[in-house]
Enzyme design. Structure first.
Site, short mmCIF file in Angstrom:
data_model
loop_
_atom_site.label_atom_id
_atom_site.label_comp_id
_atom_site.label_asym_id
_atom_site.label_seq_id
_atom_site.Cartn_x
_atom_site.Cartn_y
_atom_site.Cartn_z
N GLU A 37 14.59 24.48 10.43
CA GLU A 37 13.25 24.72 9.88
C GLU A 37 13.15 23.91 8.57
O GLU A 37 13.74 24.30 7.56
CB GLU A 37 13.04 26.21 9.58
N HIS B 3 6.03 7.03 -9.60
CA HIS B 3 4.62 7.36 -9.41
C HIS B 3 4.28 8.78 -9.85
O HIS B 3 5.13 9.67 -9.89
CB HIS B 3 4.26 7.19 -7.93
N LYS C 294 6.04 17.88 -5.19
CA LYS C 294 6.47 17.27 -3.93
C LYS C 294 7.77 17.90 -3.46
O LYS C 294 8.62 18.28 -4.26
CB LYS C 294 6.69 15.76 -4.11
N TYR D 174 7.50 13.75 2.95
CA TYR D 174 7.43 14.70 1.85
C TYR D 174 6.09 15.42 1.83
O TYR D 174 5.07 14.91 2.26
CB TYR D 174 7.68 14.02 0.50
N ASP E 242 3.85 -1.72 -8.26
CA ASP E 242 5.06 -1.29 -8.98
C ASP E 242 5.63 -2.41 -9.84
O ASP E 242 6.20 -2.17 -10.89
CB ASP E 242 6.10 -0.78 -7.97
C1 LIG Z 1 0.28 7.83 -1.70
C2 LIG Z 1 -0.81 7.55 -0.68
C3 LIG Z 1 -1.16 6.27 -0.33
N1 LIG Z 1 -2.15 6.06 0.59
C4 LIG Z 1 -2.45 4.68 0.96
C5 LIG Z 1 -2.85 3.79 -0.20
C6 LIG Z 1 -2.34 2.44 0.18
O1 LIG Z 1 -3.30 1.75 0.96
C7 LIG Z 1 -1.11 2.71 1.06
C8 LIG Z 1 0.20 2.54 0.34
O2 LIG Z 1 0.14 3.29 -0.86
P1 LIG Z 1 1.26 3.10 -1.97
O3 LIG Z 1 1.62 1.64 -2.09
O4 LIG Z 1 0.81 3.85 -3.21
O5 LIG Z 1 2.50 3.88 -1.31
P2 LIG Z 1 3.89 4.18 -2.02
O6 LIG Z 1 4.32 3.02 -2.87
O7 LIG Z 1 4.80 4.66 -0.97
O8 LIG Z 1 3.54 5.36 -3.02
C9 LIG Z 1 4.07 6.67 -2.86
O9 LIG Z 1 5.43 6.60 -3.21
C10 LIG Z 1 5.89 7.46 -4.23
C11 LIG Z 1 7.39 7.53 -4.17
C12 LIG Z 1 5.26 8.79 -4.26
O10 LIG Z 1 5.85 9.80 -4.61
C13 LIG Z 1 3.81 8.87 -3.98
O11 LIG Z 1 3.54 9.78 -2.92
C14 LIG Z 1 3.19 7.58 -3.67
O12 LIG Z 1 2.86 6.98 -4.91
O13 LIG Z 1 -1.26 4.09 1.49
C15 LIG Z 1 -2.83 7.10 1.20
O14 LIG Z 1 -3.75 6.89 2.02
N2 LIG Z 1 -2.51 8.39 0.85
C16 LIG Z 1 -1.53 8.66 -0.07
O15 LIG Z 1 -1.25 9.86 -0.35
#
Ligand SMILES: Cc1cn([C@H]2C[C@H](O)[C@@H](COP(=O)(O)OP(=O)(O)O[C@H]3O[C@H](C)C(=O)[C@H](O)[C@H]3O)O2)c(=O)[nH]c1=O
Length: 188
Positions: free
Chosen positions: A28, A62, A72, A132, A170
């Site tokens: 679970e 982030h 989270k 997550y 980033d």
């Molecule tokens: C976070 C998120 C992103 N998106 C879309 C926005 C962008 O078009 C695409 C990639 O987003 P991003 O580059 O921000 O994804 P990560 O770099 O993996 O960011 C995440 O990675 C770190 C480790 C985290 O803890 C956060 O949840 C989040 O910031 O997914 C969504 O549609 N919904 C969402 O909740």
């Protein structure tokens, strides 16, 4: 469910039991009643899942600012990663301190990261998947980032900063020293 504290109050390592048999195992991965009974009273509303193809992929650091700050609960669905939380709450005795935990499909560990902490990870295997739970919905207008290799935080990622695979966002994130945190420590 095994729960371990970390050096940062509120950041917990949670390992649910696995029931193995000749087929494999069952676990679970989340049970709100068991969590509440263990004192974890976080309601999650959104599940996220990302795949990182290459070793050394870094996502983070982030956060989402209030009113859409997110707690989270992070786990590794495939491969392995080093997951990091940084205390970003103004007035906290551990402000700017970080903890890191190896999460993998094999170890089944989860990291609970309260709102007010920055989150990031680096992958340790190819095709690593992270899944997550978040306590608030995605709010791009509240989305923010701090440099993963910020010198004042000083996270030991186990990968040379210049070798890290980063998103464009980033790669140009702000330094922690320039970060005006929207989070305030509320004494726990
Ligand atoms: C976070 C998120 C992103 N998106 C879309 C926005 C962008 O078009 C695409 C990639 O987003 P991003 O580059 O921000 O994804 P990560 O770099 O993996 O960011 C995440 O990675 C770190 C480790 C985290 O803890 C956060 O949840 C989040 O910031 O997914 C969504 O549609 N919904 C969402 O909740």
């Amino acid at each position: 469910m095994d729960i371990q504290k970390t050096e940062l109050a509120g950041v917990l390592i949670i390992t649910p039991p696995r029931f193995g048999d000749h087929r494999g195992f069952f676990s679970e991965s989340w049970n709100s009643a068991r969590a509440k009974a263990a004192g974890i009273d976080t309601d999650f509303v959104q599940d996220n899942h990302s795949l990182s193809r290459d070793v050394g992929t870094v996502r983070g650091l982030h956060f989402q600012s209030p009113p859409h700050a997110q707690a989270k609960l992070v786990r590794c669905g495939r491969g392995s990663l080093f997951d990091v939380a940084v205390d970003a709450r103004k007035g906290s005795p551990t402000y700017g301190r970080w903890v890191g935990v190896e999460l993998s499909f094999e170890n089944g560990r989860q990291l609970l990261i309260p709102a007010g902490f920055l989150h990031g990870f680096v992958t340790r295997e190819p095709d690593t998947e992270i899944v997550y739970k978040c306590s608030d919905y995605y709010a791009p207008e509240c989305d923010g980032a701090v440099r993963f290799d910020d010198p004042t935080i000083g996270i030991d990622w186990g990968v040379a900063p210049e070798a890290a695979i980063l998103s464009e966002k980033d790669a140009k994130a702000q330094l922690f020293a320039d970060f005006d945190s929207p989070f305030v420590f509320e004494g726990s």
